[in-house]
Design an enzyme around this catalytic site. Structure first.
Site, PDB file in Angstrom:
ATOM      1  N   ASP A 116      23.738  27.454  54.317  1.00 20.96           N
ATOM      2  CA  ASP A 116      24.382  28.721  54.652  1.00 20.96           C
ATOM      3  C   ASP A 116      23.484  29.868  54.195  1.00 20.96           C
ATOM      4  O   ASP A 116      23.028  29.894  53.056  1.00 20.96           O
ATOM      5  CB  ASP A 116      25.751  28.809  53.964  1.00 20.96           C
ATOM      6  N   TYR A 118      22.585  34.301  54.307  1.00 23.32           N
ATOM      7  CA  TYR A 118      23.167  35.537  53.738  1.00 23.32           C
ATOM      8  C   TYR A 118      22.468  36.687  54.453  1.00 23.32           C
ATOM      9  O   TYR A 118      21.834  37.511  53.838  1.00 23.32           O
ATOM     10  CB  TYR A 118      22.844  35.500  52.233  1.00 23.32           C
ATOM     11  N   HIS A 123      26.694  43.084  54.950  1.00 22.00           N
ATOM     12  CA  HIS A 123      27.475  42.215  54.046  1.00 22.00           C
ATOM     13  C   HIS A 123      26.824  42.141  52.664  1.00 22.00           C
ATOM     14  O   HIS A 123      27.496  42.310  51.645  1.00 22.00           O
ATOM     15  CB  HIS A 123      27.598  40.811  54.647  1.00 22.00           C
ATOM     16  N   ARG A 132      27.979  44.269  41.602  1.00 17.63           N
ATOM     17  CA  ARG A 132      27.003  44.855  40.660  1.00 17.63           C
ATOM     18  C   ARG A 132      26.959  46.362  40.880  1.00 17.63           C
ATOM     19  O   ARG A 132      25.945  46.913  41.326  1.00 17.63           O
ATOM     20  CB  ARG A 132      25.605  44.246  40.889  1.00 17.63           C
ATOM     21  N   GLU A 189      34.833  33.824  55.303  1.00 24.72           N
ATOM     22  CA  GLU A 189      33.579  34.432  55.742  1.00 24.72           C
ATOM     23  C   GLU A 189      33.410  34.080  57.215  1.00 24.72           C
ATOM     24  O   GLU A 189      33.315  32.901  57.566  1.00 24.72           O
ATOM     25  CB  GLU A 189      32.393  33.924  54.905  1.00 24.72           C
ATOM     26  N   GLU A 191      31.371  33.584  60.344  1.00 18.68           N
ATOM     27  CA  GLU A 191      29.945  33.297  60.529  1.00 18.68           C
ATOM     28  C   GLU A 191      29.703  32.603  61.876  1.00 18.68           C
ATOM     29  O   GLU A 191      30.626  32.130  62.534  1.00 18.68           O
ATOM     30  CB  GLU A 191      29.436  32.383  59.398  1.00 18.68           C
ATOM     31  N   ASP A 223      33.416  30.090  56.440  1.00 16.51           N
ATOM     32  CA  ASP A 223      32.951  29.614  55.136  1.00 16.51           C
ATOM     33  C   ASP A 223      33.950  30.089  54.078  1.00 16.51           C
ATOM     34  O   ASP A 223      33.757  31.118  53.428  1.00 16.51           O
ATOM     35  CB  ASP A 223      31.544  30.183  54.883  1.00 16.51           C
ATOM     36  N   ARG A 227      36.442  33.629  45.479  1.00 16.72           N
ATOM     37  CA  ARG A 227      35.619  34.664  44.841  1.00 16.72           C
ATOM     38  C   ARG A 227      35.683  34.607  43.326  1.00 16.72           C
ATOM     39  O   ARG A 227      34.697  34.930  42.650  1.00 16.72           O
ATOM     40  CB  ARG A 227      36.039  36.053  45.316  1.00 16.72           C
ATOM     41  N   GLN A 230      33.460  31.904  42.261  1.00 17.17           N
ATOM     42  CA  GLN A 230      32.081  32.259  42.603  1.00 17.17           C
ATOM     43  C   GLN A 230      31.465  33.222  41.584  1.00 17.17           C
ATOM     44  O   GLN A 230      30.316  33.056  41.173  1.00 17.17           O
ATOM     45  CB  GLN A 230      32.071  32.894  44.002  1.00 17.17           C
ATOM     46  N   LYS A 243      32.454  27.300  47.131  1.00 12.19           N
ATOM     47  CA  LYS A 243      32.256  27.186  48.577  1.00 12.19           C
ATOM     48  C   LYS A 243      32.462  25.754  49.065  1.00 12.19           C
ATOM     49  O   LYS A 243      32.745  25.535  50.244  1.00 12.19           O
ATOM     50  CB  LYS A 243      30.813  27.566  48.935  1.00 12.19           C
ATOM     51  N   THR A 247      34.590  24.043  54.646  1.00 11.11           N
ATOM     52  CA  THR A 247      33.957  24.941  55.614  1.00 11.11           C
ATOM     53  C   THR A 247      34.443  24.484  56.982  1.00 11.11           C
ATOM     54  O   THR A 247      34.342  23.305  57.299  1.00 11.11           O
ATOM     55  CB  THR A 247      32.416  24.825  55.552  1.00 11.11           C
ATOM     56  N   THR A 334      27.947  35.565  56.225  1.00  7.87           N
ATOM     57  CA  THR A 334      29.016  36.440  56.699  1.00  7.87           C
ATOM     58  C   THR A 334      28.460  37.503  57.632  1.00  7.87           C
ATOM     59  O   THR A 334      27.472  38.164  57.306  1.00  7.87           O
ATOM     60  CB  THR A 334      29.689  37.147  55.513  1.00  7.87           C
ATOM     61  N   GLU A 348      35.155  42.380  51.293  1.00  8.84           N
ATOM     62  CA  GLU A 348      34.665  43.666  51.800  1.00  8.84           C
ATOM     63  C   GLU A 348      35.795  44.496  52.404  1.00  8.84           C
ATOM     64  O   GLU A 348      35.883  45.703  52.172  1.00  8.84           O
ATOM     65  CB  GLU A 348      33.610  43.435  52.879  1.00  8.84           C
TER      66      GLU A 348
END
Ligand code: MN
Length: 404
Positions: A116, A118, A123, A132, A189, A191, A223, A227, A230, A243, A247, A334, A348
């Site tokens: 997978d 990113y 995203h 962060r 997610e 995808e 996916d 969170r 994660q 994850k 899936t 995503t 998001e």
């Protein structure tokens, strides 16, 4: 035009012809092709002598067909178009049509490895800002290579498979220590996934330009992501149990050949990628996704804007000589666009729960609750104004099991 009437809003006009594995309840699983609201039983058609390579279709998965390679994929598609287009073939084909409403759609291929990526800059930027807030949203490597991780092939399931809420370690609120319990921040997610047909041997990188020799087709992917698990487990090696519990993929694999008119240029890349990552002409795909929660559309992510395209992802994941196996699946990451209503995940869409979604029935959602049903659909432009649809990937959340 096919002699078979297909409604204009169908996902499956004759320009599409995606492959899947189907059977009525209790019947042997076998390969079929979707057209309109019917499944063409290509296994029976091949046994009757109307189609070559019966061993590819009298099979419980698409893998034999996937491994047969690009010229067999092309020949088979041409023959199917001919059979469904030419009125003269109707008497010999019509007996092998089965109403889609009467059949079960099974996992279409046996998964090899699952990767997978990113690859949406929107995203990655959103998630970076959420997780962060005081740092740079994108890690320093992000514009230089398509970041990815190896997922768990054994928990890739077909659309419709219920999703049991995972349990695991997570820190709740401002707690300083973790506890074990059910995920309270279960997410989706949206995808797009690429299915590998032609394998390679160990030590042989695949050039971006050879991508269509190896990739057979495209599915939709959800996916599912916990969170809270994660955030706690993710440093320094990335996603693991957050994850790997499930899936989901859509049951129909749309051939790359059906997406020729959906090809678009990917967005400009700055800095210019290293030579092995140079993108091909029109390597992007104009696939419009639509995410629904309990029947309400909550997002419309645009795949066309993905920063890293599938040819670049394939070149990158094999650049070290890792071999491809038939049935390998690599997903885009995503898909999110620049608009708020184009975000492909709840973290998001609700900014990690700070901005809950208000659904029309008065229901408020941050993350998924037990019983919720998530469905992702996709469509792409075909020749002469036709629409190439992907069907859907759907799943319902079941309560957690085992220890709390
Ligand atoms: Mn993902």
């Amino acid at each position: 035009m096919s002699w078979l009437p297909v409604s204009r809003d169908s996902d499956f006009p004759i320009q599409n012809l995606p492959y899947g594995v189907f059977g009525r309840p209790g019947e042997l699983h076998r390969v079929g092709v979707a057209i309109g609201d019917q499944v063409l039983d290509v296994a029976a058609l091949a046994m009757a002598g109307a189609l070559e390579y019966p061993e590819c279709f009298v099979a419980r998965s698409l893998n034999t067909f996937l491994a047969a390679g690009r010229s067999v994929w092309q020949q088979t598609r041409q023959r199917l178009v001919q059979l469904l287009d030419d009125g003269g073939a109707r008497p010999s084909v019509e007996p092998y049509l089965v109403p889609m409403a009467d059949v079960l759609l099974h996992m279409p291929f046996e998964i090899g490895d699952y990767v997978d990526f990113y690859s949406s800059i929107e995203h990655a930027t959103n998630v970076g800002q959420i997780l962060r807030p005081d740092g740079e949203p994108l890690p320093p490597n992000w514009r230089h290579l398509p970041i990815g991780y190896h997922g768990r092939a054994g928990s890739v399931v077909v659309s419709g498979t219920p999703i049991v809420r995972p349990t695991g370690q997570r820190k709740i609120g401002k707690a300083s220590l973790p506890t074990h319990g059910q995920s309270q921040r279960l997410d989706i997610e949206a995808e797009v996934g690429f299915v590998v047909g032609t394998p390679t041997s160990l030590g042989s990188p695949v050039a971006a330009a050879d991508y269509a020799d190896h990739v057979f087709g495209v599915v939709l992917v959800n996916d599912w992501s916990a969170r809270d698990l994660q955030v706690w487990e993710g440093q320094p090696l990335g996603p693991f149990l957050s994850k790997s519990f499930a899936t989901s993929v859509s049951p129909w694999v749309v051939p790359l050949e059906a997406l020729e008119y959906a090809r678009v240029d990917g967005p400009a890349q700055d800095p210019s990628p290293l030579p092995y990552l140079r993108r091909g002409e029109r390597a992007g795909l104009d696939i419009a996704l639509k995410v629904s929660l309990n029947g309400t559309v909550i997002s419309r992510p645009p795949f066309a804007g993905m920063y890293w395209t599938a040819d670049q992802q394939l070149a990158h994941l094999t650049v070290n000589g890792a071999p491809l196996r038939t049935g390998d699946l690599f997903a885009s990451g995503t898909v999110s666009g620049p608009q708020v209503d184009q975000r492909g995940s709840l973290i998001e869409l609700t900014w990690d729960g700070d901005q809950p979604l208000a659904l029309p029935d008065g229901v408020i959602r941050t993350y998924l609750e037990d019983g919720d049903v998530v469905s992702i659909r996709g469509s792409a432009p075909g020749v002469n104004g036709t629409t190439i649809g992907f069907g859907e990937v759907t799943g319902q959340i079941l309560p957690a099991r085992g220890s709390r």
